[in-house]
Write a protein that holds these residues in place. Sequence first.
Motif, PDB file in Angstrom:
ATOM      1  N   GLU B 359      22.240  -5.033 -37.168  1.00 10.07           N
ATOM      2  CA  GLU B 359      21.199  -4.520 -36.287  1.00 10.07           C
ATOM      3  C   GLU B 359      21.259  -5.232 -34.933  1.00 10.07           C
ATOM      4  N   ASP B 360      21.427  -6.555 -34.975  1.00 14.00           N
ATOM      5  CA  ASP B 360      21.503  -7.322 -33.740  1.00 14.00           C
ATOM      6  C   ASP B 360      22.655  -6.826 -32.886  1.00 14.00           C
ATOM      7  N   ASP B 362      23.902  -3.953 -32.773  1.00 12.47           N
ATOM      8  CA  ASP B 362      23.493  -2.672 -32.194  1.00 12.47           C
ATOM      9  C   ASP B 362      22.631  -2.872 -30.960  1.00 12.47           C
ATOM     10  N   TRP B 363      21.642  -3.739 -31.121  1.00 12.03           N
ATOM     11  CA  TRP B 363      20.637  -3.905 -30.071  1.00 12.03           C
ATOM     12  C   TRP B 363      21.114  -4.800 -28.934  1.00 12.03           C
ATOM     13  N   ASN B 395      13.610  -8.538 -30.418  1.00 16.93           N
ATOM     14  CA  ASN B 395      14.436  -7.738 -31.330  1.00 16.93           C
ATOM     15  C   ASN B 395      13.615  -7.205 -32.505  1.00 16.93           C
ATOM     16  N   PRO B 396      14.114  -6.157 -33.126  1.00 16.23           N
ATOM     17  CA  PRO B 396      13.345  -5.501 -34.198  1.00 16.23           C
ATOM     18  C   PRO B 396      12.981  -6.455 -35.323  1.00 16.23           C
ATOM     19  N   GLU B 424      11.364   2.058 -37.287  1.00 13.26           N
ATOM     20  CA  GLU B 424      12.528   2.507 -36.510  1.00 13.26           C
ATOM     21  C   GLU B 424      12.125   3.239 -35.242  1.00 13.26           C
ATOM     22  N   TYR B 427      10.026   0.583 -32.558  1.00 14.48           N
ATOM     23  CA  TYR B 427      10.493  -0.668 -31.956  1.00 14.48           C
ATOM     24  C   TYR B 427      10.447  -0.656 -30.436  1.00 14.48           C
ATOM     25  N   SER B 428      11.077   0.347 -29.871  1.00 19.44           N
ATOM     26  CA  SER B 428      11.190   0.371 -28.412  1.00 19.44           C
ATOM     27  C   SER B 428       9.820   0.472 -27.767  1.00 19.44           C
ATOM     28  N   ARG B 431       7.871  -2.739 -28.085  1.00 20.32           N
ATOM     29  CA  ARG B 431       8.457  -3.730 -27.195  1.00 20.32           C
ATOM     30  C   ARG B 431       8.037  -3.459 -25.748  1.00 20.32           C
TER      31      ARG B 431
END
Lengths: 439, 515
Positions: B359-360, B362-363, B395-396, B424, B427-428, B431
């Motif tokens: 995941e990291d 990805d982000w 981060n998520p 999912e 998150y954005s 944030r």
Amino acid sequence: MPNFIDRRLNPKDRSLGNRQRFLKRVHDELKRSIRDQVKSDKIADVDAAHGVPVPKRGADEPGFRHSIGSGERDHVLPGNETFSAGDRLKKPEAGGGGGGGRSAGRGEGDDDFVFVLSRDEVLDLFFEDLELPDMVKLNLKETVTYKPHRVGFTTAGTPSNINVGRTMRNSFGRRIALRRPRSKEFDDVVAAIAELEDEEQLSQPQRRRLLQLREELEALERRRKRIAYVDPVDVRFNRFERQPVPNACAVMFCLMDVSASMGEREKDLAKRFFVLLHLFLKRRYERIDIVFIRHTDEAREVDEDTFFFSKQSGGTVVSTALEEMQRVIADRYPPHIWNIYAAQASDGDNASGDSERCAELLRDELMKRCQYYAYVEIIDERESEIFGSTDNGTSLWRAYRTVDGAVPNFQMARIARPADIYPVFHKLFARHKVVQLRR
Amino acid sequence: MVRQAASTLLFEGSEWNFAMLSRAYDAIEEIAVGEMGLDVYPNQIEIVSSEQMLDAYSSIGMPLMYQHWSFGKRFVFENHLYRKGNRGLAYELVINSDPCITYLMEENTMPMQALVIAHAAFGHNHFFKNNYLFRQWTDAGAILGYMDFAKKYVAKCEERHGLRAVEEILDSAHALMDQGVFHYRRPPRLSPAKVTERARERLEYEEQTYSDLWRTLPTTDGSTGIEEAEREVLERKKALNLPEENLLYFLEKHSLILEPWQREILRIVRVIAQYFYPQGQTKVMNEGCATFVHYTIINRLFDQGRMSEGAMLELLASHANVVFQPGFSDPRYSGINPYALGFAMMQDIERICTKPTAEDKDWFPDFAGNGDGIGTLIEAWENHRDESFILQYLNPALIRKFRLFNLTDRATDRFCEVASIHDERGYSAVRAALARIYDPGANRPDIEVVDVNLLGDRQLRLRHMVKNGRLLEEVNRDATLAHVRRLWGYGVSLEGVDASTGAVLYACPSGEAAA
């Protein structure tokens, strides 16, 4: 290597200036809230530190700020357990503002906090520009206690007061000036003689020398006898002068009529009046005794609880209380040691003919012994409108008016409501003005 | 070797003395500068008593401050909380200055002193020296000197003009403190010499280019009057450099009634407001950075065998308290703890650099797994403020850990809506919402001077750009306007304009409450 500095020893009250500015800023509000607190029932606690709410007015710091109740805002909160997107949460009813919404205003909404004024600050606010009439002058006049204070030296006195240091200094100087033989010179000659005498056989010059020495010794002895080691002219005594000491003790007499005509309201008012006087004296004197004298048609010295709370029935003869006071003074409080203050509360009722006797007692006896005498007459609220501060009124009031004119340290006033006490008190103890006018 | 074995510990027990402090400082410096590569101002560490700490609190953390009743009020307040036991005092207080001044409380135990030195004298200090906001907006070398000047100047004014006159000006200036900051451009810095130089140049230019002929040109008459008036307004605005967001600056420069000393006092308040501007924008980062640094350092000290287990336990307990984040429904909840959020994010950045998950990657493709945690952090500390830092680095995994959710609150509705949660899809959004909360531009009322006609009625026109329908508290607004009027000397009007539609939402005409 960093620079370590120990600041702990720096002067402490760095923020004192700010505190003073703050107190000054909210001075009026503080004064009002102190006065309210004193007026309310907690009057027994006046003489202590007080928590006062910091007044909004005067101490607020405005600024352009968003109001909570308008527009749209986002909160992000931690710790979600049950919500999913789209859930609706009912807002708490207006004013509740619980949960997360409040955090935004931290530090801003803290204006209504309570802070503690020290005892001194409270009393200063409470007693501001309040003073017993000519207090200081009276004090000085009345002082009869003396305490010896050292003031320099004298040539005459009792042996116990001899100042040895000063005496010996004088003696030493005189001995040097008059050339009194010192013991060393003496000893030297004696030793020399002894040495010569020890010789088995003395030569001619030695014999002459011995004779010379003996003469010398004789001369020395004569001289030593004539010039005393300590002469009466050397002697100095400590000198004491008696200086007046301000009297530090005060006794306060509380006189109250407890006959049936004095109800709860009257007693309550009277109590507040006494407390205020007591507080004031407490500020001035190290030691204060309080004597409670209650009276109906006879007077008795009682303890505080009895004074305020126990009931007694009977007529009203005010002069009995004054006589009782006179007795107590004669018994226990000689006026040359004690500063005597008296406060009398009454509803003005009195047996006919007695009022004149009261006035007479006051004028001729008590006022000569008292520093100050205050009389309050507790009247009905309706009456206060009628009487105002005129000379009309009860017989006691009229009689006391004659005392009021004759003696400067006598004050009288009428009170009707709790709110009146403070102004009356203020008037009673107002600076010089009143007294000076009457002179 | 023998000696090392005898005393590898820097200190034992909880009592401290200056020799111990100095030894601990050296060991900490070795790690902070030598191993972590922090870059700090020289340190000056001062030991203070609790009362002195309260003092420092109430004069907004400045070692030197002019006198004003509001500081007295704050002292009384802090003192009250402290004495009642509602609030402990901070273990330290650090000032963004060169040398960097750190106050340590005398009550701290020795392990705490070590922690606090690592936290403040290295963590905060590094941040102050390197973060772009501080470098751009504050002048660490000059602030102490300036405060000394300010204190003396205000005292001198009080002596000359009386306490009351000075208090009035300070009151008004404090009311506008939030509007006394340049948010977007560096405050213009002209020395008086430069100003006169410029005036001279302009005069010379006018003299050189003067032509009497211009005077003979016919002036335009009524037909083009409106246009003319508009042009005039534009010119006028240009001359005064309007619109102007910094009200204190505008009043200082253009108020018609202030005397020079009053202008100087406005300037002092403005300079202080400006000095604190970066701190308000970097709470999470600043505390996060300092907490991360102290955590790293005490662990390292322990690993080196220089700290006993007892001391380590004490510090871990204290650390855990500092980074504790209760959930929103917890009675202890009072907003998001900047220490907790900052520290967690920074620890996670380090983890992403060394042990990234899928995941990291990805982000954060640009630094996940680059192996250089501390380097990545140092770069982040240098180039971000809270808003951009959260927007870029939250981060998520952390959103899940904190179980963050976003609540939309409209004043008109009787309910709040959960806009997004830690899933999912959310998150954005979460944030971005969190970042917006830390954006001072979005949260402070946006008020500008838009116009003033110095030759006409001299009315000062202010405009509040209303965002998201968020109005001003009316009582406060009117009281503050009264202060503006006091400083301006003539009418002052304020109108609220909706930022998106341009509609006028409210207006406070100048005549109102001309107290």
